[in-house]
Write a protein that holds these residues in place. Sequence first.
Motif, PDB file in Angstrom:
ATOM      1  N   MET A   1       0.846  -1.185   0.000  1.00  0.00           N
ATOM      2  CA  MET A   1       0.000   0.000   0.000  1.00  0.00           C
ATOM      3  C   MET A   1       0.888   1.244   0.000  1.00  0.00           C
ATOM      4  N   PRO A   2       0.476   2.261  -0.736  1.00  0.00           N
ATOM      5  CA  PRO A   2       1.282   3.485  -0.801  1.00  0.00           C
ATOM      6  C   PRO A   2       1.166   4.333   0.466  1.00  0.00           C
ATOM      7  N   THR A   3       2.171   5.147   0.666  1.00  0.00           N
ATOM      8  CA  THR A   3       2.191   6.094   1.773  1.00  0.00           C
ATOM      9  C   THR A   3       1.872   7.472   1.226  1.00  0.00           C
ATOM     10  N   TYR A   4       0.883   8.133   1.803  1.00  0.00           N
ATOM     11  CA  TYR A   4       0.475   9.464   1.367  1.00  0.00           C
ATOM     12  C   TYR A   4       0.876  10.491   2.419  1.00  0.00           C
ATOM     13  N   VAL A  16       0.412   8.788   6.035  1.00  0.00           N
ATOM     14  CA  VAL A  16      -0.568   7.749   6.319  1.00  0.00           C
ATOM     15  C   VAL A  16      -0.461   6.684   5.237  1.00  0.00           C
ATOM     16  N   ILE A  17      -0.472   5.420   5.641  1.00  0.00           N
ATOM     17  CA  ILE A  17      -0.493   4.321   4.677  1.00  0.00           C
ATOM     18  C   ILE A  17      -1.958   4.007   4.384  1.00  0.00           C
ATOM     19  N   LYS A  36      -4.750  18.580   3.766  1.00  0.00           N
ATOM     20  CA  LYS A  36      -4.723  18.525   2.316  1.00  0.00           C
ATOM     21  C   LYS A  36      -3.601  17.568   1.923  1.00  0.00           C
ATOM     22  N   ARG A  37      -3.895  16.666   0.985  1.00  0.00           N
ATOM     23  CA  ARG A  37      -2.877  15.700   0.557  1.00  0.00           C
ATOM     24  C   ARG A  37      -1.847  16.403  -0.323  1.00  0.00           C
ATOM     25  N   GLY A  43       8.643   7.819  -4.515  1.00  0.00           N
ATOM     26  CA  GLY A  43       9.697   7.102  -3.802  1.00  0.00           C
ATOM     27  C   GLY A  43      11.017   7.072  -4.525  1.00  0.00           C
ATOM     28  N   GLY A  44      10.997   7.349  -5.800  1.00  0.00           N
ATOM     29  CA  GLY A  44      12.240   7.292  -6.551  1.00  0.00           C
ATOM     30  C   GLY A  44      12.627   5.876  -6.887  1.00  0.00           C
TER      31      GLY A  44
END
Length: 81
Positions: A1-4, A16-17, A36-37, A43-44
Motif C-alpha cells: 500500500m502506498p504512503t500518502y 498515512v499508509i 490537504k494531501r 519514492g524514486g
Amino acid sequence: MPTYEYKREDGTTFEVIQKMSDDPLTTCPETGQKVKRIISGGGGVVYKGDGFYVTDYKNGGRSNGSAKPESSDSKPAKGSG
C-alpha cells in the motif's frame, strides 16, 4: 500500500499508509485539523545488489558465456588518424 503525505492547517505534515482505492483524508486523525494531501515526487528508484553497471555492462554488453578475447587485427592501421 502506498504512503500518502498530508499537510495540516498549521503547516505540519504527517504520513498515512492507505489503499489506493481509499478516499483522501479531510481531517487529521490525531488533531482533528483540516488536511490537504501533498503531491510528492514519489519514492524514486531504489537499486539493490551490486549495481546496474556490474550486472548489465561488465563485459561491454556481452554475456559472460559469449565474451571473446580481442584479436590483434582490431588495432587501427599505422598512419591513420
